[in-house]
Motif scaffolding. Sequence first.
Motif, mmCIF file in Angstrom:
data_model
loop_
_atom_site.group_PDB
_atom_site.id
_atom_site.type_symbol
_atom_site.label_atom_id
_atom_site.label_comp_id
_atom_site.label_asym_id
_atom_site.label_seq_id
_atom_site.Cartn_x
_atom_site.Cartn_y
_atom_site.Cartn_z
ATOM 1 N N LEU A 251 -41.635 -36.146 6.152
ATOM 2 C CA LEU A 251 -40.945 -37.274 6.764
ATOM 3 C C LEU A 251 -39.611 -37.459 6.065
ATOM 4 N N GLY A 252 -38.531 -37.141 6.767
ATOM 5 C CA GLY A 252 -37.192 -37.413 6.266
ATOM 6 C C GLY A 252 -36.667 -38.706 6.856
ATOM 7 N N THR A 253 -35.807 -39.412 6.116
ATOM 8 C CA THR A 253 -35.216 -40.648 6.617
ATOM 9 C C THR A 253 -33.737 -40.693 6.239
ATOM 10 N N ASP A 254 -33.071 -41.754 6.685
ATOM 11 C CA ASP A 254 -31.651 -41.969 6.390
ATOM 12 C C ASP A 254 -31.437 -42.895 5.192
ATOM 13 N N ALA A 255 -32.452 -43.072 4.345
ATOM 14 C CA ALA A 255 -32.377 -44.062 3.271
ATOM 15 C C ALA A 255 -31.206 -43.833 2.311
ATOM 16 N N PHE A 256 -30.787 -42.578 2.125
ATOM 17 C CA PHE A 256 -29.693 -42.286 1.202
ATOM 18 C C PHE A 256 -28.445 -41.795 1.940
ATOM 19 N N ALA A 257 -28.415 -41.969 3.242
ATOM 20 C CA ALA A 257 -27.290 -41.458 4.024
ATOM 21 C C ALA A 257 -26.030 -42.301 3.847
ATOM 22 N N ALA A 258 -26.173 -43.611 3.906
ATOM 23 C CA ALA A 258 -24.988 -44.474 3.900
ATOM 24 C C ALA A 258 -24.271 -44.476 2.556
ATOM 25 N N ASP A 259 -25.032 -44.494 1.450
ATOM 26 C CA ASP A 259 -24.375 -44.632 0.153
ATOM 27 C C ASP A 259 -24.116 -43.318 -0.561
ATOM 28 N N GLU A 260 -24.931 -42.270 -0.284
ATOM 29 C CA GLU A 260 -24.747 -41.007 -0.999
ATOM 30 C C GLU A 260 -24.550 -39.813 -0.076
ATOM 31 N N ASN A 261 -24.563 -40.054 1.243
ATOM 32 C CA ASN A 261 -24.477 -38.969 2.223
ATOM 33 C C ASN A 261 -25.507 -37.884 1.928
ATOM 34 N N CYS A 262 -26.724 -38.328 1.608
ATOM 35 C CA CYS A 262 -27.823 -37.407 1.335
ATOM 36 C C CYS A 262 -28.985 -37.686 2.281
ATOM 37 N N GLY A 263 -29.736 -36.647 2.567
ATOM 38 C CA GLY A 263 -31.007 -36.843 3.223
ATOM 39 C C GLY A 263 -32.021 -37.350 2.216
ATOM 40 N N TYR A 264 -33.153 -37.847 2.729
ATOM 41 C CA TYR A 264 -34.203 -38.351 1.846
ATOM 42 C C TYR A 264 -35.557 -37.899 2.367
ATOM 43 N N VAL A 265 -36.314 -37.243 1.512
ATOM 44 C CA VAL A 265 -37.676 -36.851 1.854
ATOM 45 C C VAL A 265 -38.592 -37.973 1.391
ATOM 46 N N VAL A 292 -28.111 -30.155 5.774
ATOM 47 C CA VAL A 292 -26.799 -29.498 5.830
ATOM 48 C C VAL A 292 -26.271 -29.522 7.259
ATOM 49 N N ARG A 293 -27.142 -29.245 8.220
ATOM 50 C CA ARG A 293 -26.728 -29.275 9.625
ATOM 51 C C ARG A 293 -26.233 -30.659 10.026
ATOM 52 N N ARG A 294 -26.787 -31.709 9.429
ATOM 53 C CA ARG A 294 -26.363 -33.080 9.735
ATOM 54 C C ARG A 294 -25.097 -33.469 8.972
ATOM 55 N N GLY A 295 -24.573 -32.573 8.158
ATOM 56 C CA GLY A 295 -23.357 -32.859 7.415
ATOM 57 C C GLY A 295 -23.587 -33.555 6.095
ATOM 58 N N ARG A 296 -24.810 -33.528 5.588
ATOM 59 C CA ARG A 296 -25.117 -34.198 4.334
ATOM 60 C C ARG A 296 -24.899 -33.255 3.151
ATOM 61 N N ILE A 297 -24.522 -33.852 2.034
ATOM 62 C CA ILE A 297 -24.155 -33.035 0.872
ATOM 63 C C ILE A 297 -25.335 -32.801 -0.072
ATOM 64 N N GLY A 298 -26.453 -33.429 0.185
ATOM 65 C CA GLY A 298 -27.607 -33.250 -0.683
ATOM 66 C C GLY A 298 -28.863 -33.812 -0.056
ATOM 67 N N THR A 299 -29.971 -33.655 -0.760
ATOM 68 C CA THR A 299 -31.260 -34.205 -0.360
ATOM 69 C C THR A 299 -31.918 -34.814 -1.583
ATOM 70 N N CYS A 300 -32.479 -36.025 -1.432
ATOM 71 C CA CYS A 300 -33.145 -36.729 -2.517
ATOM 72 C C CYS A 300 -34.625 -36.915 -2.199
ATOM 73 N N LEU A 301 -35.403 -37.092 -3.230
ATOM 74 C CA LEU A 301 -36.800 -37.482 -3.073
ATOM 75 C C LEU A 301 -37.292 -38.075 -4.380
ATOM 76 N N HIS A 302 -38.458 -38.724 -4.326
ATOM 77 C CA HIS A 302 -39.119 -39.239 -5.520
ATOM 78 C C HIS A 302 -40.442 -38.528 -5.697
ATOM 79 N N VAL A 303 -40.789 -38.273 -6.950
ATOM 80 C CA VAL A 303 -42.061 -37.625 -7.255
ATOM 81 C C VAL A 303 -42.697 -38.334 -8.434
ATOM 82 N N ASP A 304 -44.001 -38.527 -8.345
ATOM 83 C CA ASP A 304 -44.762 -39.099 -9.443
ATOM 84 C C ASP A 304 -44.871 -38.054 -10.546
ATOM 85 N N ALA A 305 -44.418 -38.402 -11.742
ATOM 86 C CA ALA A 305 -44.459 -37.440 -12.851
ATOM 87 C C ALA A 305 -45.888 -37.027 -13.188
ATOM 88 N N GLY A 306 -46.863 -37.869 -12.831
ATOM 89 C CA GLY A 306 -48.265 -37.541 -13.071
ATOM 90 C C GLY A 306 -48.986 -37.066 -11.832
#
Length: 333
Positions: A251-265, A292-306
């Motif tokens: 599931l990707g979203t636009d959560a980081f699109a407006a402020d960082e121009n990144c996709g978000y997983v 990249v196709r959407r013109g975003r410069i990166g992709t972000c996500l969060h992962v539980d370290a444990g």
Amino acid sequence: MEDTLEATPVPEPGRAVAPAVTAAGHTIRRPEAGDAEAVHELVSLCDTQVIGKADMTLDDVADQLNDPSFDPDADGWLVHDPSGRLVAWAWACRRGDDGAVEFDVVVHPAAPELTGRLWDTVLDRARRIAAGLGHDHAVADIAVYREDSGKRALAAARGFAHATGFIRLRADHGPSLAPPEPPPGVTVHRGTTEEARRQAHAVEQVGFARHFGFVPKDYDEWHAELDSSASTDWTQLAVARLDGEPVAMLLGTDAFAADENCGYVRRLAVAPPFRGRGLGRFMLRAAFADDVRRGRIGTCLHVDAGNVTPALDLYLSVGMRQVLAIDVWRRTL
């Protein structure tokens, strides 16, 4: 001010009441949709003091106020100073029906005396939420930036203990990126149909069942929560089927699109019987190519370290890097 707040009752959970005014002239009331901009300004100010930048967008705040699990007449408090400036924002919100409650208290640096009373208020609300669901205790979680020594100290002083840490990772992309070839027998389907959305939900539920903080949700609740979010774009939901059987979802979203121009997983899950076959890597690399196709410069996500799966190793192996750490502090009330 702390004594003044205690002498002037905070609006009781579940009751629509007129704003309370303290002896010092602070006004306490419930949040409304129109408060999103002021809340965003306050949260951004506090985040910038801790991590050097704003970490929530206006849409993030609006999503929080519109979350189907959040009752603005019971779960949130705004405090304004005599000039009308918002100086505190506190909230508690249930996560599922098992007594799990998330909360936060955000206080302007000029009004630290409000902090203790608001912590007491949201923790009392957490107990009430759990009791209303038939539980004799609540499990309360607060997310704290690792750099925020002040909030860590507040949590520890109230009996909270570090439960886990979430790492924010980011992959930086060039101007072009070819999509990966799917593994043999794998087809990918977008979340533009109810069938695909229901399959994604089913894979997510089994894929995250053993993960920290996971709360099972039926399809209707899951769909309503995502559909209420301004960052949700169902075309960014992908389901992988192996010989016709749904085995992975992203599931990707636009959560980081407006402020960082990144996709978000927001979610990446592989059904347990199908792990170890490269499906997670394939879905992630496909998401990179889509961003990249959407013109975003990166992709972000969060992962539980444990994480109970070796997810962090996977993300690092595809070139992601750590940019932020957020710890969860927990207490059973």
